[in-house]
Scaffold this active site. Structure first.
Site, PDB file in Angstrom:
ATOM      1  N   HIS A  14       0.888  -1.163   0.000  1.00  0.00           N
ATOM      2  CA  HIS A  14       0.000   0.000   0.000  1.00  0.00           C
ATOM      3  C   HIS A  14       0.926   1.213   0.000  1.00  0.00           C
ATOM      4  O   HIS A  14       1.361   1.669   1.063  1.00  0.00           O
ATOM      5  CB  HIS A  14      -0.927  -0.012   1.216  1.00  0.00           C
ATOM      6  CG  HIS A  14      -1.770  -1.242   1.312  1.00  0.00           C
ATOM      7  ND1 HIS A  14      -2.825  -1.491   0.456  1.00  0.00           N
ATOM      8  CD2 HIS A  14      -1.691  -2.321   2.131  1.00  0.00           C
ATOM      9  CE1 HIS A  14      -3.366  -2.671   0.766  1.00  0.00           C
ATOM     10  NE2 HIS A  14      -2.695  -3.194   1.775  1.00  0.00           N
ATOM     11  N   THR A  15       1.254   1.685  -1.205  1.00  0.00           N
ATOM     12  CA  THR A  15       2.275   2.720  -1.335  1.00  0.00           C
ATOM     13  C   THR A  15       1.885   4.035  -0.670  1.00  0.00           C
ATOM     14  O   THR A  15       2.761   4.757  -0.203  1.00  0.00           O
ATOM     15  CB  THR A  15       2.617   2.974  -2.814  1.00  0.00           C
ATOM     16  OG1 THR A  15       1.433   3.328  -3.524  1.00  0.00           O
ATOM     17  CG2 THR A  15       3.257   1.739  -3.439  1.00  0.00           C
ATOM     18  N   CYS A  16       0.598   4.328  -0.593  1.00  0.00           N
ATOM     19  CA  CYS A  16       0.180   5.576   0.054  1.00  0.00           C
ATOM     20  C   CYS A  16       0.562   5.589   1.528  1.00  0.00           C
ATOM     21  O   CYS A  16       0.815   6.642   2.099  1.00  0.00           O
ATOM     22  CB  CYS A  16      -1.326   5.793  -0.075  1.00  0.00           C
ATOM     23  SG  CYS A  16      -1.856   6.015  -1.775  1.00  0.00           S
ATOM     24  N   GLY A  17       0.591   4.408   2.138  1.00  0.00           N
ATOM     25  CA  GLY A  17       0.917   4.314   3.559  1.00  0.00           C
ATOM     26  C   GLY A  17       2.287   3.720   3.827  1.00  0.00           C
ATOM     27  O   GLY A  17       2.593   3.380   4.971  1.00  0.00           O
ATOM     28  N   ASN A  18       3.122   3.570   2.783  1.00  0.00           N
ATOM     29  CA  ASN A  18       4.453   2.969   2.933  1.00  0.00           C
ATOM     30  C   ASN A  18       4.363   1.627   3.667  1.00  0.00           C
ATOM     31  O   ASN A  18       5.140   1.338   4.571  1.00  0.00           O
ATOM     32  CB  ASN A  18       5.410   3.919   3.663  1.00  0.00           C
ATOM     33  CG  ASN A  18       5.687   5.169   2.880  1.00  0.00           C
ATOM     34  OD1 ASN A  18       5.590   5.170   1.649  1.00  0.00           O
ATOM     35  ND2 ASN A  18       6.019   6.242   3.552  1.00  0.00           N
TER      36      ASN A  18
END
Length: 164
Positions: free
Chosen positions: A140-144
Protein backbone atom coordinates in the site's frame (compact mmCIF):
# COMPACT_ATOMS: atom_id res chain seq x y z
CA UNK A 1 31.80 35.27 -39.45
CA UNK A 2 35.54 34.62 -39.57
CA UNK A 3 37.53 33.76 -36.44
CA UNK A 4 40.11 36.38 -35.66
CA UNK A 5 42.48 37.06 -32.77
CA UNK A 6 39.94 39.53 -31.40
CA UNK A 7 36.95 37.11 -31.40
CA UNK A 8 38.64 33.77 -30.74
CA UNK A 9 37.54 33.74 -27.05
CA UNK A 10 33.93 34.22 -28.13
CA UNK A 11 34.39 31.49 -30.77
CA UNK A 12 35.78 29.03 -28.18
CA UNK A 13 32.97 29.83 -25.74
CA UNK A 14 30.33 29.20 -28.41
CA UNK A 15 32.09 26.04 -29.59
CA UNK A 16 32.23 24.58 -26.08
CA UNK A 17 28.58 25.46 -25.43
CA UNK A 18 27.59 23.77 -28.67
CA UNK A 19 29.63 20.63 -27.92
CA UNK A 20 28.35 20.32 -24.34
CA UNK A 21 24.77 21.45 -24.81
CA UNK A 22 24.11 20.98 -28.50
CA UNK A 23 20.46 21.48 -29.25
CA UNK A 24 19.53 21.08 -25.58
CA UNK A 25 20.02 24.74 -24.66
CA UNK A 26 16.31 25.53 -24.66
CA UNK A 27 15.54 22.52 -22.46
CA UNK A 28 18.32 23.51 -20.02
CA UNK A 29 17.02 27.07 -19.90
CA UNK A 30 13.48 25.90 -19.14
CA UNK A 31 14.72 23.45 -16.51
CA UNK A 32 16.87 26.08 -14.78
CA UNK A 33 14.05 28.63 -14.85
CA UNK A 34 11.81 26.14 -13.05
CA UNK A 35 14.57 25.12 -10.63
CA UNK A 36 15.34 28.75 -9.69
CA UNK A 37 11.60 29.37 -9.18
CA UNK A 38 11.58 26.61 -6.55
CA UNK A 39 15.00 27.30 -5.05
CA UNK A 40 16.15 30.85 -5.89
CA UNK A 41 19.87 31.24 -6.53
CA UNK A 42 20.28 33.74 -3.67
CA UNK A 43 18.74 31.26 -1.19
CA UNK A 44 20.90 28.46 -2.53
CA UNK A 45 24.07 30.52 -2.10
CA UNK A 46 23.03 31.75 1.36
CA UNK A 47 22.15 28.22 2.54
CA UNK A 48 25.76 27.08 2.43
CA UNK A 49 24.77 23.74 0.93
CA UNK A 50 27.49 21.82 -0.83
CA UNK A 51 26.81 20.23 -4.20
CA UNK A 52 26.67 16.83 -2.45
CA UNK A 53 24.10 18.04 0.07
CA UNK A 54 22.02 19.53 -2.74
CA UNK A 55 22.19 16.25 -4.68
CA UNK A 56 21.08 14.42 -1.54
CA UNK A 57 18.14 16.78 -1.10
CA UNK A 58 17.10 16.25 -4.71
CA UNK A 59 17.75 12.52 -5.08
CA UNK A 60 17.67 11.03 -1.59
CA UNK A 61 20.05 8.38 -0.28
CA UNK A 62 21.67 6.15 -2.90
CA UNK A 63 22.15 3.17 -0.54
CA UNK A 64 19.62 1.61 1.79
CA UNK A 65 21.03 0.42 5.10
CA UNK A 66 19.03 -2.60 6.32
CA UNK A 67 19.82 -1.83 9.99
CA UNK A 68 18.54 1.74 9.65
CA UNK A 69 15.53 0.48 7.72
CA UNK A 70 14.70 -2.01 10.48
CA UNK A 71 15.20 0.59 13.25
CA UNK A 72 12.75 2.95 11.53
CA UNK A 73 9.99 0.45 10.74
CA UNK A 74 6.72 -0.12 12.52
CA UNK A 75 5.81 -3.80 12.78
CA UNK A 76 2.21 -5.06 13.02
CA UNK A 77 2.67 -8.80 13.26
CA UNK A 78 1.59 -10.20 16.58
CA UNK A 79 2.65 -13.83 16.80
CA UNK A 80 4.84 -13.72 13.68
CA UNK A 81 8.23 -12.66 15.03
CA UNK A 82 10.04 -15.43 13.10
CA UNK A 83 8.60 -14.17 9.83
CA UNK A 84 9.72 -10.61 10.57
CA UNK A 85 13.21 -11.84 11.51
CA UNK A 86 13.35 -13.76 8.23
CA UNK A 87 12.23 -10.66 6.36
CA UNK A 88 15.18 -8.66 7.69
CA UNK A 89 17.59 -11.46 6.83
CA UNK A 90 16.25 -11.43 3.26
CA UNK A 91 16.68 -7.64 3.10
CA UNK A 92 20.21 -7.95 4.50
CA UNK A 93 21.32 -10.40 1.81
CA UNK A 94 19.68 -8.49 -1.05
CA UNK A 95 21.80 -6.45 -3.44
CA UNK A 96 21.54 -2.67 -3.18
CA UNK A 97 19.51 -2.69 -6.41
CA UNK A 98 17.05 -5.25 -5.04
CA UNK A 99 16.65 -3.25 -1.82
CA UNK A 100 15.81 -0.18 -3.91
CA UNK A 101 13.28 -2.28 -5.86
CA UNK A 102 11.71 -3.50 -2.61
CA UNK A 103 11.50 0.05 -1.30
CA UNK A 104 9.92 1.13 -4.60
CA UNK A 105 7.43 -1.75 -4.44
CA UNK A 106 6.34 -0.80 -0.92
CA UNK A 107 6.50 2.99 -1.12
CA UNK A 108 6.38 4.00 -4.78
CA UNK A 109 9.92 5.44 -4.59
CA UNK A 110 13.30 3.73 -4.82
CA UNK A 111 14.96 6.62 -2.96
CA UNK A 112 14.68 7.96 0.56
CA UNK A 113 13.98 11.50 1.66
CA UNK A 114 17.02 13.54 2.72
CA UNK A 115 16.59 12.50 6.36
CA UNK A 116 16.69 8.79 5.50
CA UNK A 117 14.26 6.21 6.84
CA UNK A 118 13.69 8.30 9.97
CA UNK A 119 12.24 11.11 7.80
CA UNK A 120 9.88 8.87 5.84
CA UNK A 121 6.25 9.95 6.25
CA UNK A 122 4.27 7.92 6.94
CA UNK A 123 6.77 5.64 8.61
CA UNK A 124 7.58 2.41 6.77
CA UNK A 125 5.50 -0.43 8.22
CA UNK A 126 5.12 -4.15 7.82
CA UNK A 127 1.94 -6.08 8.54
CA UNK A 128 1.33 -9.81 8.54
CA UNK A 129 -2.20 -10.60 7.42
CA UNK A 130 -3.89 -13.74 6.27
CA UNK A 131 -2.73 -17.31 5.96
CA UNK A 132 -2.93 -17.54 2.16
CA UNK A 133 0.74 -18.49 1.89
CA UNK A 134 0.45 -19.02 -1.86
CA UNK A 135 -0.14 -15.26 -2.26
CA UNK A 136 2.61 -12.76 -2.94
CA UNK A 137 3.41 -9.82 -0.64
CA UNK A 138 1.22 -6.78 -1.21
CA UNK A 139 1.99 -3.09 -0.86
CA UNK A 140 0.00 0.00 0.00
CA UNK A 141 2.28 2.72 -1.34
CA UNK A 142 0.18 5.58 0.05
CA UNK A 143 0.92 4.31 3.56
CA UNK A 144 4.45 2.97 2.93
CA UNK A 145 3.12 -0.43 3.97
CA UNK A 146 4.27 -3.92 3.06
CA UNK A 147 1.77 -6.68 3.78
CA UNK A 148 3.12 -10.20 4.10
CA UNK A 149 1.04 -13.36 4.22
CA UNK A 150 1.96 -15.59 7.18
CA UNK A 151 4.66 -17.56 5.35
CA UNK A 152 5.80 -20.61 7.30
CA UNK A 153 9.43 -20.87 6.15
CA UNK A 154 12.33 -18.59 5.32
CA UNK A 155 12.61 -20.14 1.86
CA UNK A 156 8.95 -19.47 1.12
CA UNK A 157 9.31 -15.83 2.15
CA UNK A 158 12.46 -15.40 0.09
CA UNK A 159 10.88 -17.01 -2.99
CA UNK A 160 7.73 -14.87 -2.80
CA UNK A 161 9.71 -11.67 -2.24
CA UNK A 162 11.88 -12.45 -5.26
CA UNK A 163 8.77 -12.85 -7.41
CA UNK A 164 7.08 -9.72 -6.05
Amino acid sequence: KRVTEENKQEYLKLLVEHELCGDMQEQYRVFLTGFWDIFPLRLLKDSGLTHRELALLISGYPDLDPSDWCANTTINSEGHSDLIDWFWVVVQIMSAEDRAKLLHFATGSSRLPAGGFAAMTPRFNISVEGHEIEHLPQAHTCGNQLVLPAYTTFEMLQEKMNIA
